[in-house]
Write an enzyme that holds these catalytic residues in place. Structure first.
Site: not given
Length: 754
Positions: A211, A379, A501-503
């Site tokens: 990722s 994402r 996570v990731e925003g």
């Protein structure tokens, strides 16, 4: 009477031209023809006819002679626009430019082209990718006992680690000539979906190297020397990567991180070189405890101008070996009993050569753009796959359990209260899966779907959380008691990780989905902004004039379309002639409404809209729902529109349309300009709000599909790990379901009253 007729003809002409979004030339020709006909048959005196003709001709000349239009009108508007327009920072511009615009742009247009949607290529696996799923992925799941690794070991077994490396699980996205698999986004997601359905720890371990991290950054921006050295080592598992972005004071907001790198001279391998001295404090870094190579994000400064004239260079990404002096890996984190390797990284006076910047020194200061471009793709894969895998497993297991578990001589799945939750599980799983497939196909077509990836990340994880909660509610005590046979507990515990996570989801919903989409996907706003910031005045005015008049026509058209389609419930728009025609038409209607509301909000609030987070969130909810509804219709068509699956499609579309109407209502109830809010409500809801949530009868149909091993249930849960082996707690459930169904005829005879 004749005057009334001409007035009606005039209004009807405007209405039709606006509804069809006619070009300016068509408007001009239409009104000139109307003027000729009117002058021929009108009973008005010559003075009135002359005045009418003069007005039409003056407007036609001013609007169609572009230099004159720019001088008299557009130049004045541009001056006002520049004064009111919020200044766009470099980080905001890079974030906007990071992704491409796909189907979400059609939704912003207010006139989605349904044939275009159905022509878009579908996500498909190659033979090689399918073989990997059926072989190494299945084998990896079979050898993984999730209870053992989460309760006893707090880690994967050495055998599992070695298998992951030997089979190339860390090189899924790396090209073959570097030793990787070079799999598509669809295959990457399918692998993670199966792993997540079996073990969150296992899947998280595999997902991170593939990722947002060193491999993806190297592929896109690395120097040839960096690629040739690192990519083969990453693909083979010789190097284990992590990416250090999150700081406890700034979260994952790269623009706010206090971690610094100072360009200076220093000693490296016995020589004085230009390098960077880094001080950082990173936290929550997955794979940090075992990583051998660290991707590091920091703000770079050059006070001595060793790299150029600029002192504040900006966010930069570098690759740093773990054994570099000054790097310290802190005490391991333990995220909610999901035992993937995670921990902090501290750096004190870490000196690295400037060549360790990913892409070399020419990429110094470009870290924000690098991260945004990679996030636009990454994402959409990792965390949505966790929701897809978890939801598919929950749908399969909960349907089976609700058929096996009995109360009052009935399977609990036959009780209406359970049917309600089962229907949500089925419908939400279908929506998540369809949306994920839609976005993955866009990535494999070469798009960088920044806005759809934010939509997918937020809604997949939120709906996945609801699926998990509903599954736990139905299982009751069976779900809350942890042990080797509990297939829900760890997933339930780990749900907040995907939310965070990731925003983080609150941030994604409040600021990103509409905040980024409004500018990037709108047909004209981004062009207007760019034109206003162009320093060449002649070119700026030319571009702004074109965008401005396009925007004005766009706004008028959406106003007319919203009201007309509200009166007819969308029945006037062209849509595919199939069993879902009415849903296509309703989504067309609300696409026009969304475009109208978005323009109204931006026009009246301007830059303040960024601070009206809840209004922005509701506009984002409408856009997201429209996108997911289109994905559902697209996925149903791709599967051949099986009639047996129709209850899932109807449930999903009804639920989505209901949520759109609710979001619009909440937006208008909280719109700051109350007079405009009332006008907008009349335009978009001329007969009020009438869309209903899925009925009890529909819930019953959807729930029934999950209670038996139907073809629909098989299609819905396809891709989850459902093998009947010793390490899969679902194996006993599968065997029990088969036996219960076989015994039901006998049980009915036994329980039949005499």
């Amino acid at each position: 009477m004749l005057t009334l007729i001409w007035t009606l003809i005039f209004i009807a002409s405007i209405w039709i031209l606006a509804f069809q979004r006619a070009s300016l030339s068509v408007w001009t020709i239409s009104f000139l023809l109307l003027l000729l006909i009117h002058s021929e048959f009108s009973t008005d005196g010559p003075v009135i006819i002359f005045i009418e003709a003069a007005v039409v001709l003056i407007l036609a000349i001013v609007l169609n002679i572009w230099p004159l239009r720019r001088l008299l009108f557009s130049s004045k508007v541009l001056t006002i626009y520049r004064r009111l327009m919020p200044r766009m920072s470099s980080t905001e511009r890079e974030a906007l430019e990071a992704g491409s615009v796909g189907w979400e742009g059609d939704l912003f247009s207010g006139m989605p082209d349904w044939q275009k949607l159905l022509r878009l290529s579908a996500a498909k696996l190659s033979e090689e990718e399918q073989a990997f799923l059926d072989g190494p992925v299945e084998e990896l799941c079979r050898m993984t006992d999730d209870w053992d690794i989460t309760h006893n070991r707090a880690d994967l077994t050495p055998k599992t680690w070695q298998f992951i490396k030997d089979q190339g699980f860390f090189g899924l996205i790396i090209p073959k000539h570097y030793g990787g698999k070079e799999f598509s986004a669809c295959a990457h997601a399918a692998i993670l979906t199966k792993l997540y359905a079996h073990s969150l720890t296992l899947a998280s371990t595999v997902s991170v190297p593939n990722s947002l991290g060193p491999a993806e950054l190297l592929l896109k921006y690395g120097t040839e020397q960096q690629k040739n050295y690192y990519l083969p080592r990453l693909a083979s598992g010789e190097e284990v990567p992590c990416f250090a972005l999150t700081n406890p004071e700034a979260g994952s907001d790269a623009g706010s991180i206090p971690d610094t790198g100072i360009v200076c001279k220093g000693q490296f391998e016995g020589k004085e070189v230009i390098g960077i001295r880094i001080n950082c404090n990173k936290r929550y870094i997955t794979l940090a405890p075992i990583a051998t190579i660290i991707g590091m994000a920091f703000k770079l400064y050059d006070p001595d101008h060793l790299l150029g004239d600029k002192e504040n260079i900006g966010i930069t990404c570098a690759l740093i070996p773990r054994n570099t002096a000054g790097i310290e890996i802190g005490r391991r984190h333990f995220p909610l009993n999901i035992v993937f390797q995670n921990g902090p990284i501290h750096g004190k006076d870490v000196f690295i050569p400037v060549d360790w910047i990913i892409g070399g020194k020419k990429m110094a200061g470009h870290g924000w753009r690098m991260l945004m471009e990679c996030l636009a793709v990454g994402r959409a894969v990792s965390l949505p796959s966790s929701a897809v895998g978890g939801s598919k497993m929950a749908a399969w297991a909960t349907g089976a359990y609700a058929r096996i578990r009995r109360q009052f001589n009935l399977p609990i799945g036959r009780f209406e209260g359970i049917e309600e939750a089962l229907a949500r599980i089925g419908g939400h799983t279908y929506m998540i899966d369809a949306t994920a497939k839609f976005v993955l196909a866009a990535i494999d077509r070469g798009e960088k779907p920044a806005v759809p990836s934010a939509i997918l990340k937020y809604h997949a994880t939120e709906l996945g959380r609801q699926v998990t909660i509903d599954a736990m509610d139905i299982h009751g005590g069976r779900g809350i008691c942890l042990g080797p046979r509990n297939y829900l507990g760890r997933g339930y515990q780990g749900t907040p990780i995907a939310i965070t996570v990731e925003g983080a989801n609150i941030l994604t919903r409040s600021l990103i989905i509409f905040g980024q989409g409004a500018i990037r996907c709108h047909p004209y706003v981004y062009s207007e902004l760019n034109a206003a910031q162009d320093k060449d005045e002649k070119r700026a005015l030319k571009k702004f004039d074109k965008a401005l008049f396009g925007h004005m026509g766009f706004f008028i058209s959406n106003l007319v379309r919203s009201f007309t389609l509200g009166l007819t419930a969308g029945r006037l728009v062209s849509a595919p002639h199939n069993s879902c025609r009415r849903y296509y038409q309703q989504f067309s209607r609300f696409s026009a409404v969304f475009a109208l509301l978005a323009d109204a909000a931006m026009l009246t609030l301007g830059g303040d809209l960024k601070r009206k987070e809840r209004l922005s969130a509701r506009l984002g909810d409408i856009l997201s729902a429209l996108y997911m509804g289109c994905a559902v219709l697209k996925w149903y068509a791709e599967q051949g529109s099986p009639e047996a699956d129709r209850p899932l499609v109807v449930w999903s579309c009804c639920s989505i349309l209901f949520s759109i109407e609710k979001s619009i209502d909440e937006l208008l109830r909280n719109f700051p300009n109350r007079l405009l809010a009332r006008v907008l409500r009349f335009l978009v809801f001329p007969f009020g709000e009438h869309i209903l949530y899925p009925s009890d009868r529909l819930d019953h149909k959807v729930a029934s599909l999950l209670l038996s091993p139907t073809d629909t249930r098989t299609r819905l849960t396809q891709g989850a790990y459902l093998a009947t082996d010793a390490n899969n707690p679902l194996a006993i459930l599968a065997q029990a379901l088969e036996q219960v169904i076989a015994a039901e005829p006998l049980e009915k005879k036994k329980c039949k009253p005499r």
